[in-house]
Design an enzyme around this catalytic site. Structure first.
Site, mmCIF file in Angstrom:
data_model
loop_
_atom_site.group_PDB
_atom_site.id
_atom_site.type_symbol
_atom_site.label_atom_id
_atom_site.label_comp_id
_atom_site.label_asym_id
_atom_site.label_seq_id
_atom_site.Cartn_x
_atom_site.Cartn_y
_atom_site.Cartn_z
ATOM 1 N N SER A 94 17.419 -17.203 -91.992
ATOM 2 C CA SER A 94 16.952 -18.135 -90.912
ATOM 3 C C SER A 94 18.130 -18.479 -90.025
ATOM 4 O O SER A 94 17.962 -18.987 -88.830
ATOM 5 C CB SER A 94 15.997 -19.083 -91.310
ATOM 6 O OG SER A 94 16.766 -19.985 -91.924
ATOM 7 N N SER A 135 19.240 -17.374 -96.401
ATOM 8 C CA SER A 135 19.403 -17.300 -94.850
ATOM 9 C C SER A 135 20.871 -17.477 -94.373
ATOM 10 O O SER A 135 20.977 -17.826 -93.165
ATOM 11 C CB SER A 135 18.630 -18.685 -94.361
ATOM 12 O OG SER A 135 17.261 -18.669 -94.260
ATOM 13 N N LYS A 167 24.049 -25.236 -87.807
ATOM 14 C CA LYS A 167 22.579 -24.806 -87.764
ATOM 15 C C LYS A 167 21.744 -25.877 -87.424
ATOM 16 O O LYS A 167 22.133 -27.167 -87.734
ATOM 17 C CB LYS A 167 22.402 -24.160 -89.284
ATOM 18 C CG LYS A 167 20.635 -23.701 -89.384
ATOM 19 C CD LYS A 167 20.489 -22.992 -90.778
ATOM 20 C CE LYS A 167 19.237 -22.461 -90.735
ATOM 21 N NZ LYS A 167 18.983 -21.767 -91.855
HETATM 22 N N1 GLN Z 1 13.359 -15.619 -95.801
HETATM 23 C C1 GLN Z 1 13.247 -16.744 -96.589
HETATM 24 C C2 GLN Z 1 12.120 -17.674 -96.279
HETATM 25 O O1 GLN Z 1 11.682 -17.435 -95.317
HETATM 26 C C3 GLN Z 1 14.631 -17.406 -96.814
HETATM 27 C C4 GLN Z 1 14.800 -18.480 -95.742
HETATM 28 C C5 GLN Z 1 15.772 -19.201 -96.055
HETATM 29 O O2 GLN Z 1 16.737 -19.140 -96.884
HETATM 30 N N2 GLN Z 1 15.730 -20.430 -95.374
HETATM 31 O O3 GLN Z 1 11.927 -18.513 -96.797
#
Ligand code: GLN
Length: 481
Positions: free
Chosen positions: A152, A177, A75
Site C-alpha cells: 500500500s 506494504s 506515508k
Molecule cells: N496487501 C495487504 C493488505 O491489504 C498488506 C497491506 C499492508 O501491509 N498495509 O492488507
C-alpha cells in the site's frame, strides 16, 4: 549521490540547504502532476525546516545531525504535525495532527526535511495502491504509467525511484506494504522487526502487525533512516527496549560464511518465470561472494499465511476503524437522527469499498459464535508460523524468495481481479509480517524494463545482516543532484 554523502556536503556548506529544498519542492510538484505520489506536498513546512537548519549550519551547530537536509517523504498514515494526514481516506479529510509521530520526530531531530505525505491504499488496505480512498489519485509505476506501483505504500515506492534528488521515504507495512512497492518500483524496502520503531502517531491498521520502515535507492539510504527512527518509546506499549543499532556501519563488510535458505515453497506454481530467473541470478551472485545457499522447506507461512493474515488483520482493522464515526476526526455531517443513523451515514459516504469489505470481514471473524473458529484459530496458526521460522533461523542467517510472484501488473489487469486474487499478491510477504520478522526487498534486476525484487527475511533484530547482503546489489542508478 547517497544521502550520507549529501549530508556531508550540506554540513560543509557546499550545498545551500534553502535553495536545494526549493528545487526539491518544485521537482516534487512536477513529478506529482504525472505520477500522483503525493497526497500533500508540504512546501511550507519544508522551507521552515530548511531555514532553521541553515541557521544551525551557519552557527556550526548541525555537525552531529545524521540526516542534515535530507528530503524525507512520509506515508500518509504517519502523522506530521500541522500537515493533513488522512491515511488516504476521505473520512480523515481535513485532519491535521497536533503532534508528530515518534518516527517523524526522530527524523526531524536528526535534520530531515519533510517534503510531503505520500499516496497509499486507504488505511493500507491493498497491494496495488488502487484502493486509494474516495477522491484520492492512484500512483503510477515509475517505469510504465499504465502499471501499478504496488501497495500500500505506492507513493513512497514510486517517489523513491523517481526522485532525482537524495531522498528517503518513510513507509509502513502491515502485511507487505513496504516490500511490495519497493519491488514494483525497483528500490530497497526495509521492513524492520515489529516493535523497534514506535507506532505512536501511526494511523493504525492492525496493531499487532503494523511496522514503520524505509524505502530508498540504496541499502545505505534505507538503513540510515531506519537507524534514526528506531528506538524505545514509552508512548508505545509494544515498543522494544533494545539497544539502537548503527546499520550503516555493517555495510560493505564481508558476507563470507553467511548461510541463506532458499524457501522451496516460494518458487514454482503461480510465479512468473521472469521473476524466478532474476532471483536465481541473485542467489548466484551471493554464492560468488562466499555466501552458502541451501534449499529449505517452509510450509506453514506460504500455505496458511494468507488466511491467517486476513483473519487477524481485518479483525484488528475493524476495531480500529470504529473510531471514525464523524465526531472526532475528519468528515462530519449535520447532526440528525440516532447515533447509529448518523454513524452509518458518515461511514457509508466516506469509506471506500475495500474499507467496508474489511470492516464486515473483520467484524464477522471476531463475533461471538465465530470467534473460536476464525480469530482464535488464526492466532494459534500464527504461533505455529513463528515457531517454524524460528527453527529455520537456527540454521540460516537469512531466507530467500521472490518478493512478489509477478512483474508490475497493468491497471487494466488489476481491474479484472477478484478481491481474493488481489490478496494473493502478498502470498510470500504475509509470512514475515505475521511473525514480526525484518525483511528487505532488494532490486536485483529487470525484465522487459520492469523491476524484479528478491526478498531477504531475517531473524528478529537481524536487519543488519539483511542490509549487508542487500548491499551487494547496489545496481540502481543514483540521484543526479
Ligand atoms: N496487501 C495487504 C493488505 O491489504 C498488506 C497491506 C499492508 O501491509 N498495509 O492488507
Amino acid at each position: 549521490m547517497q544521502c550520507s554523502e549529501f549530508v556531508e556536503k550540506v554540513k560543509n556548506n557546499e550545498i545551500d540547504i534553502v535553495e536545494h529544498t526549493h528545487k526539491v519542492i518544485e521537482e516534487c510538484k512536477k513529478i506529482n502532476k504525472d505520477y500522483n505520489y503525493f497526497n500533500v506536498v508540504s512546501e511550507e513546512l519544508a522551507l521552515v525546516q530548511a531555514n532553521k537548519l541553515k541557521k544551525l549550519i551557519n552557527g556550526k551547530k548541525a555537525d552531529n545531525k545524521k540526516l542534515l537536509g535530507v528530503p524525507v517523504s512520509v506515508k500518509d498514515n504517519i502523522c506530521v504535525k500541522g500537515v493533513e494526514s488522512t491515511a488516504g481516506s476521505r473520512i480523515l479529510k481535513g485532519y491535521k495532527p497536533l503532534f508528530n509521530a515518534t518516527a517523524v520526530e526522530n527524523a526531524i531531530n536528526q535534520g530531515a526535511i519533510v517534503i510531503g505525505k505520500t499516496s497509499q491504499d486507504e488505511f493500507g488496505f491493498g497491494g496495488f495502491s488502487v484502493n486509494a480512498g474516495l477522491g484520492f489519485k492512484i500512483p503510477k509505476n515509475p517505469f510504465d504509467k499504465e502499471r501499478s506501483c504496488g501497495g500500500s505504500s505506492g507513493g513512497a515506492g514510486g517517489l523513491a525511484q523517481k526522485a532525482t534528488f537524495p531522498h528517503i521515504a518513510l513507509g509502513e507495512s502491515t502485511g507487505g506494504s513496504i516490500a511490495c512497492p519497493a519491488n514494483f518500483c525497483g528500490v530497497f524496502g526495509l521492513t524492520p522487526t515489529y516493535g523497534i520503531v514506535s507506532r505512536y502517531g501511526l494511523i493504525d491498521y492492525g496493531n499487532s502487525l503494523d511496522k514503520i520502515g524505509t524505502l530508498g535507492k540504496s541499502s545505505n539510504d534505507a538503513g540510515l533512516l531506519q537507524e534514526v527512527i528506531s528506538g524505545y518509546d514509552e508512548k508505545d506499549s509494544t515498543s522494544l527496549n533494545v539497544e539502537n543499532e548503527r546499520y550503516t556501519e555493517y555495510l560493505g563488510g564481508s558476507v563470507e560464511g553467511l548461510k541463506v535458505g532458499i524457501i522451496k515453497e516460494a518458487f514454482g506454481k503461480g510465479n512468473e518465470k521472469a521473476v524466478e530467473n532474476q532471483v536465481y541470478k541473485g542467489i548466484e551472485t551471493l554464492k560468488e561472494k562466499g555466501v552458502k545457499a541451501e534449499e529449505i522447506s517452509l510450509e506453514m507461512p506460504i500455505k496458511y499465511g494468507l488466511a491467517t493474515y486476513y483473519m487477524i488483520a481485518t479483525s484488528e482493522a475493524s476495531t480500529n476503524l470504529a473510531k471514525y464515526c464523524g465526531m472526532r476526526y475528519g468528515a462530519a455531517e449535520k447532526l440528525r437522527g440516532s447515533f447509529n443513523e448518523y454513524f452509518t451515514k458518515v461511514r457509508s459516504k466516506n469509506f471506500g469499498d475495500e474499507a467496508k469489505r474489511r470492516v464486515i470481514l473483520g467484524t464477522f471473524a471476531r463475533m461471538a459464535g465465530h470467534r473460536d473458529a476464525f480469530y482464535i484459530k488464526a492466532a494459534k496458526v500464527r504461533t505455529k508460523i513463528i515457531n517454524e521460522y524460528k527453527k529455520a533461523f537456527k540454521q540460516f542467517d537469512a531466507l530467500i524468495s521472490p518478493t512478489v510472484p509477478i512483474l508490475p501488473p497493468k491497471f487494466s489487469e488489476i481491474e479484472k481481479l477478484t478481491p481474493l486474487q488481489n490478496y494473493m499478491i502478498d502470498s510470500i510477504l504475509v509470512g514475515p509480517n505475521i511473525a514480526g520478522l525484518p525483511h528487505l526487498s532488494v532490486p536485483i534486476g529487470y525484465d522487459q524494463n520492469l523491476p524484479v525484487g528478491m526478498l531477504l527475511t531475517g531473524d528478529h533484530l537481524q536487519e543488519k545482516k539483511l542490509l549487508q547482503l542487500g548491499n551487494l546489489f547496489e545496481t540502481t542508478k543514483f540521484h543526479s543532484s
